[in-house]
Scaffold this motif. Structure first.
Motif, short mmCIF file in Angstrom:
data_model
loop_
_atom_site.label_atom_id
_atom_site.label_comp_id
_atom_site.label_asym_id
_atom_site.label_seq_id
_atom_site.Cartn_x
_atom_site.Cartn_y
_atom_site.Cartn_z
N GLY A 159 -19.12 -12.35 -0.61
CA GLY A 159 -20.55 -12.27 -0.41
C GLY A 159 -21.27 -13.60 -0.28
O GLY A 159 -22.45 -13.64 0.04
N ARG A 160 -20.59 -14.71 -0.53
CA ARG A 160 -21.22 -16.01 -0.39
C ARG A 160 -21.48 -16.30 1.09
O ARG A 160 -20.70 -15.93 1.95
CB ARG A 160 -20.35 -17.12 -0.97
CG ARG A 160 -20.21 -17.08 -2.46
CD ARG A 160 -19.30 -18.18 -2.94
NE ARG A 160 -17.95 -17.86 -2.47
CZ ARG A 160 -16.95 -18.71 -2.47
NH1 ARG A 160 -17.13 -19.95 -2.88
NH2 ARG A 160 -15.75 -18.36 -2.05
N ILE A 161 -22.58 -17.00 1.34
CA ILE A 161 -22.93 -17.39 2.70
C ILE A 161 -23.16 -18.89 2.70
O ILE A 161 -23.92 -19.42 1.89
CB ILE A 161 -24.19 -16.66 3.19
CG1 ILE A 161 -23.92 -15.16 3.26
CG2 ILE A 161 -24.63 -17.20 4.54
CD1 ILE A 161 -25.14 -14.34 3.56
N TYR A 162 -22.46 -19.59 3.60
CA TYR A 162 -22.63 -21.03 3.75
C TYR A 162 -23.28 -21.29 5.10
O TYR A 162 -22.81 -20.81 6.13
CB TYR A 162 -21.27 -21.75 3.72
CG TYR A 162 -20.56 -21.67 2.40
CD1 TYR A 162 -21.04 -22.36 1.30
CD2 TYR A 162 -19.40 -20.95 2.26
CE1 TYR A 162 -20.38 -22.32 0.09
CE2 TYR A 162 -18.72 -20.90 1.06
CZ TYR A 162 -19.23 -21.59 -0.02
OH TYR A 162 -18.58 -21.54 -1.21
N TYR A 163 -24.36 -22.07 5.10
CA TYR A 163 -24.95 -22.54 6.35
C TYR A 163 -24.27 -23.85 6.71
O TYR A 163 -24.24 -24.78 5.91
CB TYR A 163 -26.46 -22.72 6.18
CG TYR A 163 -27.15 -21.39 6.03
CD1 TYR A 163 -27.46 -20.62 7.13
CD2 TYR A 163 -27.47 -20.89 4.77
CE1 TYR A 163 -28.07 -19.39 6.99
CE2 TYR A 163 -28.07 -19.66 4.62
CZ TYR A 163 -28.38 -18.92 5.74
OH TYR A 163 -28.97 -17.70 5.61
N VAL A 164 -23.71 -23.93 7.90
CA VAL A 164 -22.82 -25.02 8.27
C VAL A 164 -23.33 -25.78 9.48
O VAL A 164 -24.17 -25.29 10.23
CB VAL A 164 -21.40 -24.49 8.55
CG1 VAL A 164 -20.81 -23.86 7.33
CG2 VAL A 164 -21.39 -23.51 9.70
N LYS A 194 -24.55 -27.55 5.62
CA LYS A 194 -25.67 -28.13 6.34
C LYS A 194 -26.54 -29.07 5.52
O LYS A 194 -26.81 -30.18 5.93
CB LYS A 194 -26.52 -27.00 6.93
CG LYS A 194 -27.49 -27.46 7.97
CD LYS A 194 -28.07 -26.29 8.69
CE LYS A 194 -28.64 -26.75 10.00
NZ LYS A 194 -28.93 -25.66 10.88
N ASN A 195 -27.02 -28.65 4.37
CA ASN A 195 -28.00 -29.46 3.64
C ASN A 195 -27.39 -30.60 2.85
O ASN A 195 -27.98 -31.66 2.70
CB ASN A 195 -28.81 -28.57 2.70
CG ASN A 195 -29.69 -27.61 3.46
OD1 ASN A 195 -30.04 -27.86 4.61
ND2 ASN A 195 -30.02 -26.50 2.85
N SER A 196 -26.18 -30.40 2.33
CA SER A 196 -25.61 -31.41 1.43
C SER A 196 -24.52 -32.26 2.07
O SER A 196 -24.04 -33.20 1.43
CB SER A 196 -25.06 -30.72 0.19
OG SER A 196 -24.02 -29.84 0.56
N ASN A 197 -24.08 -31.94 3.29
CA ASN A 197 -23.00 -32.65 3.99
C ASN A 197 -21.69 -32.66 3.21
O ASN A 197 -20.88 -33.55 3.36
CB ASN A 197 -23.40 -34.08 4.35
CG ASN A 197 -24.44 -34.12 5.43
OD1 ASN A 197 -24.57 -33.19 6.21
ND2 ASN A 197 -25.21 -35.18 5.46
N VAL A 198 -21.49 -31.66 2.37
CA VAL A 198 -20.24 -31.51 1.63
C VAL A 198 -19.24 -30.80 2.53
O VAL A 198 -19.57 -29.82 3.18
CB VAL A 198 -20.46 -30.69 0.33
CG1 VAL A 198 -19.16 -30.40 -0.36
CG2 VAL A 198 -21.40 -31.43 -0.58
N ILE A 199 -18.01 -31.32 2.58
CA ILE A 199 -16.98 -30.73 3.41
C ILE A 199 -16.15 -29.79 2.54
O ILE A 199 -15.69 -30.17 1.47
CB ILE A 199 -16.10 -31.82 4.03
CG1 ILE A 199 -16.95 -32.69 4.94
CG2 ILE A 199 -14.94 -31.21 4.81
CD1 ILE A 199 -16.28 -33.94 5.41
N ARG A 200 -15.97 -28.56 3.01
CA ARG A 200 -15.22 -27.54 2.26
C ARG A 200 -14.05 -27.05 3.09
O ARG A 200 -14.13 -26.99 4.31
CB ARG A 200 -16.11 -26.37 1.89
CG ARG A 200 -17.17 -26.74 0.88
CD ARG A 200 -17.81 -25.53 0.29
NE ARG A 200 -16.87 -24.56 -0.20
CZ ARG A 200 -16.65 -24.31 -1.48
NH1 ARG A 200 -17.29 -24.98 -2.38
NH2 ARG A 200 -15.80 -23.38 -1.85
N THR A 201 -13.00 -26.68 2.41
CA THR A 201 -11.85 -26.03 3.04
C THR A 201 -11.66 -24.68 2.36
O THR A 201 -11.69 -24.58 1.14
CB THR A 201 -10.57 -26.86 2.89
OG1 THR A 201 -10.34 -27.09 1.52
CG2 THR A 201 -10.71 -28.19 3.61
N GLU A 202 -11.50 -23.65 3.17
CA GLU A 202 -11.30 -22.29 2.66
C GLU A 202 -10.14 -21.66 3.42
O GLU A 202 -9.90 -21.97 4.59
CB GLU A 202 -12.56 -21.43 2.86
CG GLU A 202 -13.78 -21.90 2.11
CD GLU A 202 -13.74 -21.58 0.64
OE1 GLU A 202 -12.94 -20.73 0.22
OE2 GLU A 202 -14.50 -22.21 -0.11
#
Length: 137
Positions: free
Chosen positions: A38-43, A59-67
């Motif tokens: 249910g999580r939503i990430y704006y990218v 988008k807002n924090s410029n954090v890079i995530r891998t899923e």
């Protein structure tokens, strides 16, 4: 007083209809990734899909995530998902970023600006993603 009460009883059902909200009709606008929990990430563009891993920048924090791809539910088409091989990812991530910027500025009172970036910004983001995710892939 009687007319005021009748008027209130007449308009009350109309105000009740407008105060109701439907939770199912919420629409998500913009570039996003929805997870199965249910999580939503704006990218930001692009979202890289390499083997069984999705790499993206929030988008807002410029954090890079891998899923993991198994945890993804949906990827919006306007965030330009790109399938990329490990070799191509390594090539873009370690090599220099080339491109050109074409610009036209007119500082006349109405003001005008025109720029073409030719994937320069996107390649810089891919390079940042490689530095973050090279140990994960």
């Amino acid at each position: 007083m009687k007319k005021l009460t009748l008027l209130f009883l007449f308009f009350f059902p109309f105000f009740c209809v407008f105060s109701q909200t439907v939770e199912d009709s919420t629409t998500i606008m913009g570039q996003h990734i929805r997870m199965k929990d249910g999580r939503i990430y704006y990218v930001k563009k692009p979202v890289l899909l390499c083997d069984s891993t999705a790499i993206f920048m929030i988008k807002n924090s410029n954090v890079i995530r891998t899923e993991k791809m198994n945890d993804l539910d949906a990827i919006s088409k306007n965030c330009s998902p790109r399938w990329i091989t490990k070799d191509k990812f390594y090539f873009i991530g370690t090599g220099p970023v080339f491109g050109y910027i074409l610009g036209l500025n007119v500082f006349f009172p109405p003001g005008m600006g025109f720029f073409i970036y030719n994937d320069l910004i996107i390649r810089n983001r891919i390079k940042k993603m490689y530095k973050h995710a090279r140990n994960v892939i």
